[in-house]
Design an enzyme around this catalytic site. Structure first.
Site, PDB file in Angstrom:
ATOM      1  CG  HIS A   1      -2.303  -1.420   2.361  1.00 37.18           C
ATOM      2  ND1 HIS A   1      -2.853  -2.648   2.085  1.00 37.18           N
ATOM      3  CD2 HIS A   1      -3.346  -0.567   2.478  1.00 37.18           C
ATOM      4  CE1 HIS A   1      -4.170  -2.537   2.035  1.00 37.18           C
ATOM      5  NE2 HIS A   1      -4.501  -1.283   2.276  1.00 37.18           N
TER       6      HIS A   1
ATOM      7  CG  ASP B   1       1.660  -0.611  -2.401  1.00 33.81           C
ATOM      8  OD1 ASP B   1       0.938  -0.156  -3.314  1.00 33.81           O
ATOM      9  OD2 ASP B   1       1.224  -0.935  -1.280  1.00 33.81           O
TER      10      ASP B   1
ATOM     11  CD  GLN C   1      -3.205   5.736  -0.927  1.00 30.77           C
ATOM     12  OE1 GLN C   1      -3.667   6.790  -1.351  1.00 30.77           O
ATOM     13  NE2 GLN C   1      -3.970   4.752  -0.501  1.00 30.77           N
TER      14      GLN C   1
ATOM     15  CE  LYS D   1      -5.954   2.216  -2.922  1.00 26.38           C
ATOM     16  NZ  LYS D   1      -6.867   2.331  -1.802  1.00 26.38           N
TER      17      LYS D   1
ATOM     18  CB  CYS E   1      -5.174  -2.091   5.445  1.00 31.33           C
ATOM     19  SG  CYS E   1      -6.901  -2.413   5.187  1.00 31.33           S
TER      20      CYS E   1
HETATM   21  N1  PMP Z   1      -1.273  -0.459  -0.957  1.00 29.54           N
HETATM   22  C1  PMP Z   1      -1.634   0.725  -0.458  1.00 29.54           C
HETATM   23  C2  PMP Z   1      -0.577   1.697  -0.014  1.00 29.54           C
HETATM   24  C3  PMP Z   1      -2.979   1.054  -0.363  1.00 29.54           C
HETATM   25  O1  PMP Z   1      -3.349   2.240   0.129  1.00 29.54           O
HETATM   26  C4  PMP Z   1      -3.950   0.114  -0.802  1.00 29.54           C
HETATM   27  C5  PMP Z   1      -5.429   0.414  -0.706  1.00 29.54           C
HETATM   28  N2  PMP Z   1      -5.831   1.038   0.465  1.00 29.54           N
HETATM   29  C6  PMP Z   1      -3.508  -1.105  -1.331  1.00 29.54           C
HETATM   30  C7  PMP Z   1      -2.161  -1.357  -1.391  1.00 29.54           C
HETATM   31  C8  PMP Z   1      -4.461  -2.141  -1.812  1.00 29.54           C
HETATM   32  O2  PMP Z   1      -5.221  -1.662  -2.885  1.00 29.54           O
HETATM   33  P1  PMP Z   1      -6.509  -2.449  -3.368  1.00 29.54           P
HETATM   34  O3  PMP Z   1      -7.399  -2.583  -2.160  1.00 29.54           O
HETATM   35  O4  PMP Z   1      -7.102  -1.572  -4.413  1.00 29.54           O
HETATM   36  O5  PMP Z   1      -6.067  -3.766  -3.897  1.00 29.54           O
END
Ligand code: PMP
Length: 400
Positions: A115, A192, A195, A218, A358
């Site tokens: 991401h 990270d 998910q 999440k 993203c």
């Molecule tokens: N890493 C991953 C794999 C994600 O899916 C996301 C959110 N889509 C993030 C990081 C960032 O999370 P947040 O927007 O809640 O900071």
């Protein structure tokens, strides 16, 4: 599923007709998390500051929330849990604080499946500090090619920063292989977990990483809070990221000393109400029968993948098998923009996400300019999957 889940989510009381399949973007909040947060916010005092009873209760509740998160992660102690504003903030914290300990020529290994939150902070560190980034490629099915660890992780590697599960493909990373490769050269590992956490408690001790980042929104908690878990000895070595109140030992006109972790990394008033809401959410998650939930989610995932395979115009972006895979499914439809697919399904109350998610380097590696994504959580059911598949059939007719 033998447990009735939907009634525990206020969202469904208001929107019973919604087929909410955008859980990888944000999950719905659990009633216990909402109640805990509202309770805190309506009897509010700042933490760590004042000796009156209300403030002491707030400090206690904030500490209890930290203890709940520590249990959820099987952390060695509460001091290993840093509250942040979310996964993005947690990942940036490591990129800045751990980044300050790196020098030009040191290597950080990422994957092409990251991401942007676990990619852009490292690109910026490369510009600031002259570190080298080495990128693990993905296979055609979107899985990270961990066979390449051998040649990409060298003696100069200081950190492997990698997703636990991709927000595009749903593929779960072979963490054991990553940790083994890092240990072989004395490097650290940042996972990270944004998910992964939605699909059950995480055992950081068993995973063997050094850092783990995730967001509350999440995993059925409130927005505005997240966590960086770090091994105690690792956090102790890191300089602060943000500076201000709450993170210092003492301050003079000339200099400042810093508090021990986790306070060192929590400058300013923390997201107290949200952290307490997150504590309630993970507490609830720990009561759930996860083996049964995983079987249930896999059954829904299998139904969704089989339904998608019927459409010749659809290309799956991610593994088609169920092994090491979460119920996050992205796909392209030949000649149709993902936003159009999302809009037509949105008119039928099917909530999906479309775009680059993203993860532009990943989509580029897989030859895609954009994808539609359906992501399932434990409260989804077969009717949601069927509404999605019927809606897609309709979308293909009206958009082709
Ligand atoms: N890493 C991953 C794999 C994600 O899916 C996301 C959110 N889509 C993030 C990081 C960032 O999370 P947040 O927007 O809640 O900071």
């Amino acid at each position: 599923m033998t447990i009735a889940l939907r009634e525990q989510f206020p969202f469904y009381a208001a929107r019973a007709a919604c087929h909410y399949l955008d859980n990888a973007a944000t999950s719905q909040i659990h009633s216990q998390a909402l109640a805990a947060m509202v309770g805190q916010e309506s009897h509010r005092a700042n933490v760590h500051r004042s000796p009156y009873r209300l403030a002491e209760a707030a400090t206690q509740a904030y500490g209890d929330a930290r203890a709940k998160v520590a249990r959820f992660l099987n952390a060695a102690s509460c001091a290993e849990v840093v509250f942040t504003s979310g996964a993005t903030a947690s990942l940036n914290l490591v990129a800045y604080s751990f980044g300050e300990t790196l020098k030009a020529g040191d290597e950080v290994v990422l994957s092409a499946a990251e991401h942007h939150s676990n990619f852009v902070p490292w690109l910026r560190l490369k510009e600031r500090a002259g570190i080298c980034l080495r990128i693990l490629p993905v296979l055609p099915n979107g899985r990270i090619d961990t066979a390449r660890l051998q040649d990409l992780v060298t003696e100069r590697c200081r950190l492997i920063a990698i997703t636990h599960c991709s927000n595009v493909t749903g593929a779960v990373t072979d963490v054991a292989a990553v940790v083994a490769a890092a240990r072989a050269v004395g490097a650290k590992v940042l996972l990270d977990g944004a998910q992964q956490v939605q699909h059950g408690p995480v055992d950081v001790a068993a995973l063997g990483a050094d850092f783990y980042a995730f967001s509350s929104h999440k995993c059925f908690g409130p927005t505005g809070v997240g966590v960086l878990w770090g091994k105690k000895a690792m956090l102790a070595l890191l300089p602060p990221f943000l500076s201000g109140g709450g993170m210092v030992g003492s301050v003079s006109l000339e200099t400042a000393t810093f508090a021990a972790p986790p306070a060192r990394f929590e400058a300013g008033t923390p997201p107290v109400g949200q952290a307490i809401g997150l504590g309630a959410a993970v507490d609830w998650m720990m009561t759930l029968p996860w083996a049964e939930i995983h079987r249930y989610e896999s059954m829904l995932l299998a139904r969704l993948l089989a339904g998608l395979a019927v459409f010749p115009a659809v290309r799956l972006i991610g593994p088609a098998d169920l092994h090491a895979r979460l119920p996050i499914v992205s796909f392209e439809v030949a000649g149709i923009h993902p936003h159009d697919v999302c809009q037509v399904l949105g008119e039928r109350e099917v909530a999906l996400r479309g775009g680059h998610h993203c993860a532009q380097p990943l989509l580029a590696a897989l030859g895609s300019e954009g994808a539609t994504r359906a992501s399932l959580a434990l409260y989804n059911d077969q009717a949601d999957v069927d509404a999605f598949l019927n809606g897609l059939e309709h979308a293909l007719k009206v958009l082709s």
